[in-house]
Design an enzyme around this catalytic site. Structure first.
Site, PDB file in Angstrom:
ATOM      1  CD  GLU A 274    -115.665 -76.552 -15.034  1.00  0.00           C
ATOM      2  OE1 GLU A 274    -116.409 -75.929 -15.815  1.00  0.00           O
ATOM      3  OE2 GLU A 274    -114.730 -76.000 -14.422  1.00  0.00           O
TER       4      GLU A 274
ATOM      5  CG  HIS B  98    -116.427 -67.303  -3.402  1.00  0.00           C
ATOM      6  ND1 HIS B  98    -116.982 -67.947  -4.486  1.00  0.00           N
ATOM      7  CD2 HIS B  98    -115.116 -67.619  -3.410  1.00  0.00           C
ATOM      8  CE1 HIS B  98    -116.053 -68.611  -5.133  1.00  0.00           C
ATOM      9  NE2 HIS B  98    -114.905 -68.447  -4.487  1.00  0.00           N
TER      10      HIS B  98
ATOM     11  CB  SER C  47    -110.632 -72.740 -12.600  1.00  0.00           C
ATOM     12  OG  SER C  47    -111.990 -72.631 -12.983  1.00  0.00           O
TER      13      SER C  47
ATOM     14  CG  HIS D 175    -115.909 -65.116  -7.011  1.00  0.00           C
ATOM     15  ND1 HIS D 175    -116.084 -63.995  -7.782  1.00  0.00           N
ATOM     16  CD2 HIS D 175    -117.093 -65.794  -7.076  1.00  0.00           C
ATOM     17  CE1 HIS D 175    -117.315 -63.983  -8.277  1.00  0.00           C
ATOM     18  NE2 HIS D 175    -117.944 -65.058  -7.874  1.00  0.00           N
TER      19      HIS D 175
END
Length: 412
Positions: free
Chosen positions: A180, A277, A316, A333
């Site tokens: 992105e 993660h 985000s 996350h």
């Protein structure tokens, strides 16, 4: 999938879910979380506000003494996020979309030996790309300065040495993974944002990927085993190789985005954040060394920058971790699913036309040729990001720094 508030009193005394009452929570996810928390050797369990169900609970961290459970990492070992804050000039979204499409259609490793690529990244992560023959000069120059991960040595790659892994490097993968280009739209902490190279209006390359088929292969090899003693070291060496490979994968995808921004040079990158993660690490909690298992949970040590991912229709957030001991120095996350993929396809196909899925409510563009994936990953299939981030802030797990709104999102 039923809803519920977070039934804290029903949890084991060493377990807690860090979510406000207004955060939607899946009943099966809580059941899975409790089941793991009650396993022998688990001394602390932290559920995040994005907790949802999978083969094991996703959006959680667990501390175990003297044992390691590979299935809690799952089949996407090393999955994480890479953020590059750039000095790139703003562009019209339509033009940016065209440039991203062109960059993603190119294969920067087309002239490289896939086995050489695999071996280099298994052993050294993104830095290993600088040593591979025929890697483009601009990518090699970027790779030379990538950080080496703080891990033990990678294991013997022989069992995993397959050209398909090398050829997969630089691909996003399916599911909730994406690449992105975003814009910094809100800054809450000017000093922290500046230290990370983030400024209001700045363009950021953001990548969420993992270890592709490699992680799945490792997951199948270890299955549901509970490891103790020397077996832990063997697994962690394989895990280290997968984490390094996943780091290289994120880096290469990010390089494609930087190329679209005409920013594939170190002097065009103002700052970077790279977090994992899905992994297991030896850490100290309350004065004792334990094995922290994170699955869909971002590390958030005190003073450490971390990222909580929105959906393609929601921002985000970059946060500053507090090292909250009760949360095992972790945060969510992402927003977390509220629909299964099957539910999303069935419900959202009647709500949205296929032609509507290429753009977002805030004017962003979606680059994806898979109609099912567009429905499965629609923002409506996820929890709202605002109460998730608010839960983390209210509970003292992290503090907000800046929000990133997606301009062009790539799904595969």
């Amino acid at each position: 999938m039923g809803t519920s508030s977070v039934p804290q009193p029903s949890l084991p005394p060493h377990a807690r879910i860090f979510a406000r009452p207004d955060v939607w929570m899946e009943g099966e996810a809580i059941t899975q979380f409790v089941r793991v928390a009650e396993l022998p050797g688990c001394v602390r369990a932290a559920g995040m506000p994005d907790l949802h169900s999978g083969r094991g609970p996703i959006g959680a961290a667990f501390a175990f003494e003297e044992r390691v459970l590979p299935y809690l990492v799952g089949g996407d070992a090393g999955c994480g996020v890479l953020l590059f804050a750039t000095t790139a000039s703003p562009r019209a979204v339509d033009k940016l979309e065209r440039r991203v499409r062109a960059a993603m259609d190119e294969d920067p490793l087309a002239d490289c030996d896939p086995i050489e690529v695999f071996d280099a990244c298994w052993q050294k992560g993104a830095k290993g790309l600088a040593e591979v023959a025929n890697v483009p000069d601009d990518i090699a120059a970027m790779a030379e300065r990538e950080r080496a991960l703080d891990l033990g040595p990678s294991g013997d790659p022989a069992a995993y040495r397959d050209p398909s892994h090398g050829r997969a490097l630089g691909s996003i993968g399916s599911g909730n993974h994406f690449a992105e280009i975003t814009r910094v739209t809100e800054v809450r902490d000017e000093a922290a944002a500046d230290a990370m190279g983030l400024e209001k209006g700045g363009l950021v390359a953001l990548v969420h990927t993992g270890s592709r088929g490699l992680g799945a292969q490792i997951g199948r090899r270890y299955g549901d085993a509970t490891l103790t003693g020397a077996a832990i070291d063997v697994y962690l060496a394989d895990l280290a190789g997968a984490v390094r490979f996943a780091q290289a994968n994120r880096f290469l995808v990010a390089c494609r985005l930087l190329r679209a921004l005409s920013a594939l040079r170190r002097d065009k990158v103002r700052g970077a954040i790279d977090i994992v993660h899905n992994t297991i690490r030896r850490e100290d909690i309350a004065g004792r060394a334990v094995w922290i298992h994170r699955k869909g949970a971002a590390p958030a040590s005190r003073g450490e920058a971390t990222v909580v991912l929105g959906s393609r229709g929601a921002p985000s957030w970059v946060l500053l971790g507090s090292g909250h001991e009760g949360a095992l120095a972790s945060v969510a996350h992402g927003a977390g699913r509220r629909m299964t993929r099957t539910e999303a396809r069935a419900k959202l196909a009647t709500r949205y036309k296929r032609a509507e899925l290429g753009r977002t409510a805030h004017g962003g563009r979606i680059v994806c040729d898979d109609a099912d994936l567009l429905y499965e990953e629609h923002p409506d299939a996820y929890k709202p990001i605002e109460p998730v981030v608010a839960s983390l802030v209210d509970e003292g797990l992290a503090a907000p720094i800046a929000s990133l709104v997606p301009l062009v999102t790539v799904k595969q």
